[in-house]
Write an enzyme that holds these catalytic residues in place. Structure first.
Site, short mmCIF file in Angstrom:
data_model
loop_
_atom_site.label_atom_id
_atom_site.label_comp_id
_atom_site.label_asym_id
_atom_site.label_seq_id
_atom_site.Cartn_x
_atom_site.Cartn_y
_atom_site.Cartn_z
N SER A 172 0.83 -1.20 0.00
CA SER A 172 0.00 0.00 0.00
C SER A 172 0.87 1.26 0.00
O SER A 172 1.71 1.42 -0.87
CB SER A 172 -0.96 -0.05 1.19
N ASP A 215 -9.50 -3.64 -5.82
CA ASP A 215 -8.83 -2.53 -5.15
C ASP A 215 -8.98 -1.26 -5.99
O ASP A 215 -8.67 -1.28 -7.18
CB ASP A 215 -7.35 -2.88 -5.00
N HIS A 229 -8.03 -4.72 -1.24
CA HIS A 229 -6.83 -4.05 -0.75
C HIS A 229 -6.50 -4.55 0.66
O HIS A 229 -7.38 -4.82 1.46
CB HIS A 229 -7.08 -2.54 -0.73
#
Length: 323
Positions: free
Chosen positions: A165, A262, A292
């Site tokens: 991320s 995502d 995600h």
């Protein structure tokens, strides 16, 4: 985009991902939506304890590393007495959450699967620390261990970056910073990137995906960005919008992983297509049925473990490749 027009991703998730979404930790209070940032950080740490349990046992060592901003805590994971390379890990959390404990299992598994020393970097969080502090801290940590490798029994002839991320952005940004500033900390053989954001302000996936289930609505993404950046001009910086950097040359081999549902998946797709178009070594893999942050859930999701092993295999292959 009107929320009703978004794809109903919760009905399309894999069975494993649905099990995670529906899992309720006993005694865990609800997310403190109205709490201050410190309260949210403490909640995130508490919520992640379950997901970090039952991790591989290995030798660890904590070290405070001096940087221009003060000491930064690092944690060294050593799965065996000697290592063929050193892998630096940057945790996710939207630049505002997370620490070495919230991503402990991920780093232990990476160390186990690569057989290499993994060094987690507890970079300073936003909004207290603004761009580019986390990048400069990461570079300072790499420089420190490059100069003190013998003291820590490290092999820094070959190094890598990894992150998930926001940590994936920091990993790639730090690698580009080293290249652009002509700083050498070792032979950077690979970068492992799981569902990162790399600078897009809008995309098809950001319109179609994202909601309360993943904390990645348009408003959420704007909030993370505003917390991290100093001003609007930073949006175009080549170490924030990485597509404004030179991706046509001298980019270390990249393993680029994405989650199917995502909102940030288009960042990964664009990064892969850009590198591929300019013959920069890279591998792209999308993990179907996932949201995600799925990498955290390897206690319940075999595909999360698969994604870690895929990255580890990519890194190990680069260890054997002369560069």
């Amino acid at each position: 985009m009107k929320p009703e027009n978004k794809i109903p991703v919760l009905t399309r998730l894999s069975d494993e991902m649905k099990a995670v979404v529906n899992f309720q930790q006993p005694g865990l209070p609800p997310w403190p939506a109205d709490g201050d940032i410190e309260t949210q950080r403490q909640y995130y740490l508490l919520e992640r304890r379950f997901w970090n349990a039952d991790a591989p046992s290995m030798t660890t060592r904590t070290c405070a590393v001096p940087t221009p901003y003060g000491d930064v805590t690092t944690r060294l994971y050593s799965p065996q007495p000697t290592s063929q390379a050193t892998l630096y890990y940057l945790h996710g959390g939207g630049f505002i959450l997370g620490n070495l404990d919230t991503h402990d299992r991920i780093m232990r598994l990476l160390a186990r699967y690569t057989g290499c020393t993994v060094i987690g970097i507890d970079y300073s969080l936003s909004p207290q620390a603004r761009y580019p502090q986390a990048i400069e801290e990461t570079v300072a940590v790499c420089s420190y261990f490059s100069q003190h490798a013998d003291e820590y029994s490290l092999n820094v002839e070959k190094i890598g970056f990894a992150g998930d991320s926001a940590g994936a952005m920091l990993a790639l940004a730090s690698a580009l910073w080293l290249r652009d500033k002509h700083i050498r900390c070792g032979n950077l053989i690979a970068i492992l990137l799981w569902y990162g954001l790399y600078g897009l302000q809008d995309s098809v996936s950001r319109r179609l995906f994202g909601g309360a289930w993943d904390g990645l609505t348009r408003e959420d993404l704007d909030m993370y960005e505003k917390a991290y950046l100093r001003n609007d001009e930073d949006r175009e910086s080549p170490w924030y919008c990485l597509f404004n950097n030179d991706l046509t040359r001298d980019v270390p081999p990249c393993f680029i992983a994405s989650a199917e549902f995502d909102p940030l998946i288009d960042d990964s797709r664009l990064l892969h297509q850009t590198l591929q178009a300019h013959q920069q070594p890279c591998e792209y893999k999308m993990y179907p049925g996932t949201l995600h942050a799925f990498l955290h859930y390897s206690r319940m999701m075999t595909i999360a473990d698969d994604a870690l092993q895929d990255g580890a295999r990519f890194f190990m292959a680069r260890m054997k490749t002369p560069r």
